[in-house]
Design a protein around this motif. Structure first.
Motif, short mmCIF file in Angstrom:
data_model
loop_
_atom_site.label_atom_id
_atom_site.label_comp_id
_atom_site.label_asym_id
_atom_site.label_seq_id
_atom_site.Cartn_x
_atom_site.Cartn_y
_atom_site.Cartn_z
N SER A 46 0.69 -1.16 0.12
CA SER A 46 -0.11 -0.08 -0.30
C SER A 46 1.04 1.23 -0.08
CB SER A 46 -1.00 -0.09 1.22
OG SER A 46 -1.88 1.09 1.17
N SER A 47 0.58 2.07 -0.90
CA SER A 47 1.11 3.55 -0.85
C SER A 47 2.48 3.32 -1.54
CB SER A 47 1.34 4.20 0.57
OG SER A 47 -0.12 4.46 1.06
N ILE A 95 3.77 3.23 -5.00
CA ILE A 95 3.56 3.34 -6.32
C ILE A 95 4.37 2.69 -7.32
CG2 ILE A 95 4.39 5.34 -6.86
CD1 ILE A 95 0.97 4.27 -8.29
N ASP A 136 -6.78 2.38 -3.55
CA ASP A 136 -5.56 3.22 -4.40
C ASP A 136 -4.48 2.30 -5.00
OD1 ASP A 136 -5.11 1.86 -1.87
OD2 ASP A 136 -3.56 3.76 -1.31
N ILE A 147 -4.19 10.07 -8.83
CA ILE A 147 -4.80 8.90 -8.19
C ILE A 147 -5.50 9.37 -6.88
CG2 ILE A 147 -4.46 6.66 -6.87
CD1 ILE A 147 -2.35 6.14 -8.79
N GLY A 148 -4.86 10.31 -6.07
CA GLY A 148 -5.31 10.84 -4.87
C GLY A 148 -6.79 11.61 -5.20
N MET A 160 -9.81 9.40 -6.19
CA MET A 160 -10.49 8.65 -4.84
C MET A 160 -10.95 9.82 -4.21
SD MET A 160 -7.20 6.33 -3.59
CE MET A 160 -8.48 5.88 -2.04
N GLN A 194 -14.54 8.91 -7.05
CA GLN A 194 -15.04 7.65 -6.48
C GLN A 194 -16.24 7.66 -5.58
OE1 GLN A 194 -12.17 4.91 -4.82
NE2 GLN A 194 -13.49 4.21 -3.49
#
Length: 558
Positions: free
Chosen positions: A168-169, A171, A207, A257-258, A261, A265
């Motif tokens: 996670s996190s 990339i 993510d 991406i952030g 979301m 989203q």
């Protein structure tokens, strides 16, 4: 362990289903899809639309990339147009991922049932190949449902949670994993659908899923680059240029991406749909946003990957690897290359008379080198044909496959006979300063002229399969044999008259007309498969000739 095996089996089924759809569509519509691509290169926008449509059917941007790059390699389209096709191809595969992400599980049993019935009952026909496509679609839908069912029990596992938290996190790791998965699966579509299903089941965080999707897009471009790594520079310019667009797209989309979301989203009904729509947005951005840069990227590829200055067209040119997934089209490619092989043989045969008449040593050397080309073409065509799936061929296509093999073998053997004749002429005539008599040379020229005409007729029979021309070819075999016997007799008569030139070249003369007869027999054998398919052959000779002989016998008895 059981749930992990179920998940892996579902992934394998998803990949296999996408393979069945891709190969099935190519076998049914492959030639038409290639024609559509070739005809839509008027401007970059129509090229992009055609790429979108073809990829939506084939469900593989990699397959479209291979088809398009082969066109560039053959000089049929320009590099900027090919890059525009790929812009549309990426959108096409993204649209299909959106379609499959909707709840279509109720269609799975219908597709599989109908597909199996069509495939089993009419396997060699077009309906059977459509059945193969339906089976693939049904398996893909079934696999997506299995992914969801298999992943739910795994969420409670502490090991899975630890693994997910480790990536996670990160990339870079997400991009690498997505890229590797797409390359291994040979389908970015299957991997995007898998990521979407796993994200919907909370197997992977959203993510992470978005990062994996970007990596899968890179993987589809990398897969095309790897597939064409040994191809010509023109072909590699397409796949590398397409990879440049994908990398630029990832660089642009990763920082958002952030924002996706946070702002997009929450407006979507579920996480799975968010993943496939992000995939679609990425491809629309690099397609619509970058389509105006196709000329610039094409120029960049030309500078970075220039063609060699002495890069002449290399044979074989018609044996297109991307056509192998469409057996009927691949057979046409092999037939075109076989005709080129026959053209080389015709050039050898035509030049042979100059060597015999004029003692042309340079021409003799050229002909010997051309025989090497004939041998190389034979090996290339034979190897290409062995890579065509025989199971996917219908009865007529299987017969054509065998005809091409037989034709190329005959051409290779004719080339060998011509080379042997040239060597004999050099050793027994040119080096010893001998010549044929005028009458003997006239006979050889007459036989040679008939050979050239028969070879051209044989090429026409191979190309068109005309039964009447095939019969004419076998009639020429009988005439040539009779003429060879007559000329052998007249040569012996000249020996009896003590003709000096005939005595000096007697052995060479007899061997030469025998070799010419051998070449004619190989040419005329092209007719046999055509006549056999038409039911015009009996165990020994052509039906019409046997009937004529029987009628003659009846009249004589009467």
């Amino acid at each position: 362990m059981k749930h992990l095996l179920n998940l892996l089996a579902a992934i394998a089924l998803l990949v296999w289903g996408s393979h069945l759809v891709r190969t099935g569509v190519l076998r049914v519509f492959g030639a038409n899809l290639r024609s559509l691509l070739a005809r839509s290169m008027g401007n970059r926008f129509t090229a992009a639309l055609s790429g979108m449509g073809v990829t939506a059917l084939v469900q593989s941007s990699t397959a479209t990339s291979l088809m398009t790059s082969s066109f560039v390699g053959q000089g049929l389209i320009a590099l900027p147009a090919a890059l525009a096709v790929m812009r549309g191809a990426d959108v096409g595969t993204a649209l299909m991922s959106v379609l499959f992400s909707t709840d279509l599980s109720w269609l799975s049993p219908v597709f599989i049932l109908v597909g199996v019935i069509l495939f089993v009952t009419r396997q060699a026909s077009t309906a059977g190949r459509v059945g193969r496509v339906l089976i693939g679609l049904g398996l893909m839908l079934l696999a997506l449902d299995m992914v969801v069912q298999a992943s739910e029990p795994m969420l409670a596992s502490p090991v899975i949670k630890a693994m997910l938290s480790s990536i996670s996190s990160d990339i870079f790791m997400e991009l690498v994993m997505g890229c590797v998965l797409a390359v291994v699966a040979y389908s970015s579509l299957a991997i995007v659908l898998l990521i979407s299903a796993m994200a919907a089941s909370n197997v992977v965080p959203v993510d992470v899923a978005l990062g994996l999707v970007l990596g899968a897009n890179l993987g589809s471009g990398l897969l095309a680059v790897m597939t064409t790594a040994k191809s010509s520079v023109e072909v590699r310019q397409v796949t590398v240029g397409n990879m440049v667009f994908k990398v630029l797209g990832v660089i642009i989309m990763t920082p958002f991406i952030g924002a996706w979301m946070r702002y997009v989203q929450p407006l979507l009904p579920n996480v799975g749909q968010s993943v496939v729509l992000f995939h679609l947005a990425y491809n629309i951005i690099i397609s619509v946003g970058f389509i105006g840069f196709t000329q610039w990227v094409a120029e960049l590829m030309t500078r970075l990957m220039p063609k060699p200055v002495d890069n002449k067209p290399r044979r074989p040119q018609h044996l297109d690897p991307s056509a192998l997934s469409t057996p009927s089209l691949a057979i046409s490619c092999a037939a075109r290359e076989a005709l080129y092989q026959a053209d080389v043989v015709e050039t050898m045969l035509t030049g042979m008379l100059d060597v015999i008449e004029k003692n042309d040593q340079l021409q003799a050397e050229r002909i010997r080198k051309m025989d090497d080309e004939v041998d190389q073409l034979y090996s290339a065509i034979k190897y290409y044909l062995t890579k065509i799936s025989r199971e996917a061929l219908g009865e007529d296509e299987s017969r054509r496959w065998a005809d091409i093999i037989s034709f190329t073998i005959n051409m290779e053997q004719i080339g060998d006979v011509i080379e042997r004749v040239i060597i004999d002429i050099e050793d027994k005539k040119i080096k010893k300063g001998r010549k044929f008599s005028d009458a003997g040379m006239a006979e050889i020229a007459e036989l040679h002229g008939r050979l050239v005409r028969n070879l051209r007729l044989g090429m026409s029979v191979f190309l068109n399969g005309n039964v009447r021309d095939a019969k004419r070819l076998l009639e020429e075999k009988v005439r040539f044999r009779d003429l060879e016997r007559t000329y052998s007799t007249t040569h012996l008569a000249r020996l009896s008259d003590n003709t000096v030139y005939s005595i000096e070249t007697s052995s060479l003369h007899i061997d030469l007309i025998s070799d010419l007869k051998r070449i004619n027999s190989l040419i005329c054998s092209i007719a046999y498969p055509i006549l056999e398919s038409a039911g015009e052959l009996v165990p020994s000779r052509v039906k019409a000739i046997n009937e004529a002989a029987a009628n003659a016998a009846e009249h004589s008895n009467a």
